[in-house]
Design an enzyme around this catalytic site. Sequence first.
Site, PDB file in Angstrom:
ATOM      1  CG  HIS A  86     -19.508  29.293 -59.715  1.00 50.72           C
ATOM      2  ND1 HIS A  86     -19.953  30.536 -60.119  1.00 50.72           N
ATOM      3  CD2 HIS A  86     -20.617  28.621 -59.279  1.00 50.72           C
ATOM      4  CE1 HIS A  86     -21.266  30.607 -59.955  1.00 50.72           C
ATOM      5  NE2 HIS A  86     -21.694  29.453 -59.449  1.00 50.72           N
ATOM      6  CB  CYS A 120     -23.385  25.712 -60.029  1.00 53.45           C
ATOM      7  SG  CYS A 120     -23.934  27.064 -58.984  1.00 53.45           S
TER       8      CYS A 120
END
Length: 339
Positions: free
Chosen positions: A245, A132
């Site tokens: 994130h 990711c």
Amino acid sequence: MAKQCNVAVVGATGAVGQQMLEVLAERNFPIKELRLLASERSVGKFLEYNGEQHMVQLLDKDAFEGIDIALFSAGGARSEEFCPIAAAAGAICVDNSSAWRMDPEVPLVVPEVNPQDIAQYGKKGIIANPNCSTIQMLVALKPLHDAAKITRIVVSTYQAVSGTGRNAIDELRIQSGELLNGRPADCEVYPHQIAFNCLPHIDVFLDNGYTKEEMKMVNETRKIFGDDSIGVTATTVRVPVFYSHSESINIETEKKLSAEQARELLANAPGVRVVDDVANLEYPLAVDAAGQDLTLVGRIREDESIANGLNLWVVADNLRKGAATNAVQIAEIVLEKYL
Ligand SMILES: NC(=O)c1ccc[n+]([C@@H]2O[C@H](COP(=O)([O-])OP(=O)(O)OC[C@H]3O[C@@H](n4cnc5c(N)ncnc54)[C@H](OP(=O)(O)O)[C@@H]3O)[C@@H](O)[C@H]2O)c1
């Protein structure tokens, strides 16, 4: 898309699997049969897809009969064992785990960056979804790399707990409640308290002192950009954020790029939204990135300590663009070109 296909979601009950179902439905992926697979713990449970209830079935060697596309997010060990079984049964696998990413016979794909690599899926019948943190970094860096050739990347991440899965989401929620009520926090998923804390530790430590997550960012970047000479160094940190994130990225380029040129390149890049208006206190935020698919890029500044350098702040939803959406985008290309 007129074609329809049979799709298996492996790990359908997990944080990524659940998001996979949402993204498939939102994007009207043309599914003829949907098969939801998980462990014995979940067999018989019902999950909703497009307003209908589907029963979870056991992931076993017979689970892929008649499946055209298998979307895997059930952990590396399951992918290692079952991707070859699914491929032998005729399915094309899109795998979210790290099991196959660095296999030279498996393409590692971010559709905005290297969609052409999907063509090499045939050797193993597997296409790997990158980590990711790597995905969002490369969506943001691709237009800058094309324009000015990046020679070095220094990245520090601020990663949400959902990146560890549903148990970690619960751990942050429960610890926060306990601590706010003056009670001690139990640590089960992480080795230390995650609520009100930052852990400079994601995945296991390796012999070189880096974590596996940090080395994924190094090695996957080189594979996806097709450039082993690019220098990458990473520090990955878990922070008490539920979704999305954030990354502080410093790059050095062969050709000089001004902040304004970078802003313009990014404004026209697929999958990117520039959020960079500090006069109005606008910059990418985890809470704004969550629940949507664009990679937000802001705080674009020239690095005044070197001749050709830029600093960026890059934020994306790790469960969507960092996992489910990237996998479904790959599946859409597979369906259009290879089925
Ligand atoms: N979270 C992220 O942001 C992210 C991003 C990129 C990639 N990934 C990768 O995606 C995978 C899943 O992550 P997650 O965050 O969704 O984890 P999670 O929330 O813990 O879910 C794990 C899933 O795997 C299934 N599973 C576990 N053991 C199994 C077994 N023995 N047989 C069959 N199914 C089994 C679970 O089914 P049960 O419900 O039956 O236990 C569940 O559906 C991991 O490989 C992870 O590295 C995650």
